[in-house]
Design a protein around this motif. Structure first.
Motif, PDB file in Angstrom:
ATOM      1  N   MET A   1       1.005  -1.160   0.065  1.00  0.00           N
ATOM      2  CA  MET A   1      -0.561  -0.147  -0.235  1.00  0.00           C
ATOM      3  C   MET A   1       1.240   1.320   0.008  1.00  0.00           C
ATOM      4  SD  MET A   1      -2.686   1.015   2.565  1.00  0.00           S
ATOM      5  CE  MET A   1      -1.970   1.466   4.010  1.00  0.00           C
ATOM      6  N   SER A   2       0.750   1.884  -1.204  1.00  0.00           N
ATOM      7  CA  SER A   2       1.446   3.891  -0.883  1.00  0.00           C
ATOM      8  C   SER A   2       0.872   4.627  -0.375  1.00  0.00           C
ATOM      9  CB  SER A   2       1.606   3.691  -2.551  1.00  0.00           C
ATOM     10  OG  SER A   2       2.267   5.133  -2.688  1.00  0.00           O
ATOM     11  N   SER A   3       1.202   4.983  -0.144  1.00  0.00           N
ATOM     12  CA  SER A   3       0.568   6.660   0.993  1.00  0.00           C
ATOM     13  C   SER A   3       0.871   7.900  -0.162  1.00  0.00           C
ATOM     14  CB  SER A   3       0.748   7.171   2.328  1.00  0.00           C
ATOM     15  OG  SER A   3       2.634   7.167   2.246  1.00  0.00           O
ATOM     16  N   TYR A   4       1.668   7.504  -1.472  1.00  0.00           N
ATOM     17  CA  TYR A   4       2.419   8.850  -1.550  1.00  0.00           C
ATOM     18  C   TYR A   4       1.146   9.284  -2.642  1.00  0.00           C
ATOM     19  CZ  TYR A   4       6.310   8.150  -0.043  1.00  0.00           C
ATOM     20  OH  TYR A   4       7.382   7.950   1.144  1.00  0.00           O
ATOM     21  N   ARG A   5      -0.064   8.183  -3.060  1.00  0.00           N
ATOM     22  CA  ARG A   5      -0.857   8.939  -4.050  1.00  0.00           C
ATOM     23  C   ARG A   5      -2.722   9.533  -3.437  1.00  0.00           C
ATOM     24  NH1 ARG A   5      -2.089   3.195  -7.622  1.00  0.00           N
ATOM     25  NH2 ARG A   5      -3.689   4.693  -9.021  1.00  0.00           N
ATOM     26  N   LYS A   6      -3.194   9.904  -3.948  1.00  0.00           N
ATOM     27  CA  LYS A   6      -3.921  10.752  -3.009  1.00  0.00           C
ATOM     28  C   LYS A   6      -4.984  10.311  -3.129  1.00  0.00           C
ATOM     29  CE  LYS A   6      -1.852  15.969  -3.857  1.00  0.00           C
ATOM     30  NZ  LYS A   6      -2.770  17.163  -3.549  1.00  0.00           N
ATOM     31  N   VAL A   7      -5.661   9.967  -2.788  1.00  0.00           N
ATOM     32  CA  VAL A   7      -6.934   9.218  -2.299  1.00  0.00           C
ATOM     33  C   VAL A   7      -8.149  10.828  -2.231  1.00  0.00           C
ATOM     34  CG1 VAL A   7      -8.484   7.816  -0.905  1.00  0.00           C
ATOM     35  CG2 VAL A   7      -5.893   8.079  -0.907  1.00  0.00           C
ATOM     36  N   VAL A   8      -9.326  10.161  -2.730  1.00  0.00           N
ATOM     37  CA  VAL A   8     -10.871  11.296  -2.718  1.00  0.00           C
ATOM     38  C   VAL A   8     -11.648  10.557  -2.443  1.00  0.00           C
ATOM     39  CG1 VAL A   8     -11.219  10.861  -5.142  1.00  0.00           C
ATOM     40  CG2 VAL A   8     -11.860  12.913  -3.761  1.00  0.00           C
ATOM     41  N   ILE A   9     -12.738  10.968  -1.028  1.00  0.00           N
ATOM     42  CA  ILE A   9     -14.182  10.470  -0.744  1.00  0.00           C
ATOM     43  C   ILE A   9     -15.078  11.058  -1.952  1.00  0.00           C
ATOM     44  CG2 ILE A   9     -15.571   9.844   1.366  1.00  0.00           C
ATOM     45  CD1 ILE A   9     -13.397   9.377   3.300  1.00  0.00           C
ATOM     46  N   ILE A  10     -16.195  10.185  -2.513  1.00  0.00           N
ATOM     47  CA  ILE A  10     -17.432  10.491  -3.145  1.00  0.00           C
ATOM     48  C   ILE A  10     -18.671  10.551  -1.987  1.00  0.00           C
ATOM     49  CG2 ILE A  10     -17.930  11.616  -5.553  1.00  0.00           C
ATOM     50  CD1 ILE A  10     -15.105  11.172  -6.593  1.00  0.00           C
ATOM     51  N   THR A  11     -19.274  11.107  -2.174  1.00  0.00           N
ATOM     52  CA  THR A  11     -20.805  11.150  -1.919  1.00  0.00           C
ATOM     53  C   THR A  11     -21.514  10.966  -2.958  1.00  0.00           C
ATOM     54  OG1 THR A  11     -21.386  12.363  -0.264  1.00  0.00           O
ATOM     55  CG2 THR A  11     -19.838  11.342   0.609  1.00  0.00           C
ATOM     56  N   GLY A  12     -22.647   9.774  -2.924  1.00  0.00           N
ATOM     57  CA  GLY A  12     -23.191  10.264  -3.520  1.00  0.00           C
ATOM     58  C   GLY A  12     -23.127   9.706  -5.597  1.00  0.00           C
ATOM     59  N   ALA A  13     -22.120   8.855  -5.322  1.00  0.00           N
ATOM     60  CA  ALA A  13     -21.073   8.688  -6.349  1.00  0.00           C
ATOM     61  C   ALA A  13     -21.442   7.584  -7.623  1.00  0.00           C
ATOM     62  CB  ALA A  13     -20.040   8.486  -5.484  1.00  0.00           C
ATOM     63  N   SER A  14     -23.335   6.971  -7.028  1.00  0.00           N
ATOM     64  CA  SER A  14     -23.605   5.935  -7.972  1.00  0.00           C
ATOM     65  C   SER A  14     -23.333   6.326  -9.424  1.00  0.00           C
ATOM     66  CB  SER A  14     -24.391   5.141  -7.450  1.00  0.00           C
ATOM     67  OG  SER A  14     -25.530   5.660  -7.015  1.00  0.00           O
ATOM     68  N   GLN A  15     -24.322   7.598  -9.477  1.00  0.00           N
ATOM     69  CA  GLN A  15     -24.695   8.560 -11.008  1.00  0.00           C
ATOM     70  C   GLN A  15     -24.884   9.912 -11.251  1.00  0.00           C
ATOM     71  OE1 GLN A  15     -28.842   7.023 -11.402  1.00  0.00           O
ATOM     72  NE2 GLN A  15     -29.525   8.150  -9.263  1.00  0.00           N
ATOM     73  N   GLY A  16     -24.502  10.278 -12.053  1.00  0.00           N
ATOM     74  CA  GLY A  16     -24.886  11.363 -12.648  1.00  0.00           C
ATOM     75  C   GLY A  16     -22.984  12.018 -12.212  1.00  0.00           C
ATOM     76  N   ILE A  17     -24.125  13.087 -11.536  1.00  0.00           N
ATOM     77  CA  ILE A  17     -22.427  14.067 -10.987  1.00  0.00           C
ATOM     78  C   ILE A  17     -21.085  13.381  -9.772  1.00  0.00           C
ATOM     79  CG2 ILE A  17     -21.969  15.954  -9.649  1.00  0.00           C
ATOM     80  CD1 ILE A  17     -24.320  17.860 -10.426  1.00  0.00           C
TER      81      ILE A  17
END
Length: 236
Positions: free
Chosen positions: A1-17
């Motif tokens: 596991m690398s900690s150098y690549r950035k990580v994003v959490i996205i909610t409401g992520a199943s469709q649309g925006i």
């Protein structure tokens, strides 16, 4: 596991925006944690799907735990989950009120709190919330009190959090769209919806994604409410 690549959490992520945001961040080689009530597992090892109602604090905790277990960090949170109830004010039910508060505000509150707590330890982070230009520019024929009450609250919270965490390496911004072309809008409504915007068209999911990515890369920008609405908030 690398900690150098950035990580994003996205909610409401199943469709649309939300789905568009997942792809946009993957295109920038972010690892993505995608949440929605009914999201399906992804075949991409760098996309972790975590199902659940984000207005439930236990779900928010689970999302954070899974993020840290799999990817070891969180650099960005995009609060995209939201609902819109277009009813005349006096016809709004107690359930309408509770649902909008639950998803639009409570869903933002718990996960943002947990994410910022971790970002403080990292010394860096970025929170972006998706709101609506209706909070600045109400439109006759588009009842939007609950959207204004909840998404307007997110705009205000964005500025407050931006100032509170400005010296701690954490930026907080919002993107405030007009009407975006998604499966939620039936094709027969598109002409009428397009006319709500001075530029004469609806927005595309890519317009919102580009705005979020701009804010992500703009290190000197915090407390900003970025309108992506074809001029709607400027007037008619």
């Amino acid at each position: 596991m690398s900690s150098y690549r950035k990580v994003v959490i996205i909610t409401g992520a199943s469709q649309g925006i939300g789905a568009g945001l997942v792809q946009a961040f993957r295109d920038r080689d972010y690892r993505v944690v995608a949440n929605s009530r009914n999201i399906r597992p992804s075949g991409d090892p760098d996309v972790l799907a975590v199902a659940g109602d984000i207005s439930d604090r236990a779900v928010a905790q689970h999302v954070m735990e899974e993020t840290l277990t799999h990817f070891g960090r969180v650099d960005t949170l995009v609060n995209n989950a939201g609902i819109f109830t277009a009813k005349p004010f006096t016809q709004l039910s107690a359930n309408d009120y509770a649902s909008n508060i639950s998803v639009n505000l409570t869903g933002f509150f718990f996960l943002t709190q947990l994410a910022i707590e971790h970002m403080e330890k990292q010394g860096s982070g970025h929170v972006v919330s998706i709101t609506t230009s209706l909070t600045d520019h109400a439109i006759e024929g588009v009842p939007s009190v609950l959207a204004s009450l909840t998404k307007g609250g997110l705009n205000a919270a964005t500025k407050s959090l931006a100032i509170e965490y400005a010296k701690r390496g954490i930026r907080v911004n919002a993107v405030s769209p007009g009407v975006i072309r998604t499966p939620l809008h039936a094709p027969e409504t598109h002409e009428w919806l397009a006319a709500l915007h001075p530029v004469g068209r609806m927005g595309d999911v890519s317009d919102v994604a580009q705005a979020v990515l701009f804010l992500e890369s703009a290190g000197f920008v915090t407390g900003e409410i970025l309108h992506v609405d074809g001029g709607q908030s400027a007037g008619h």
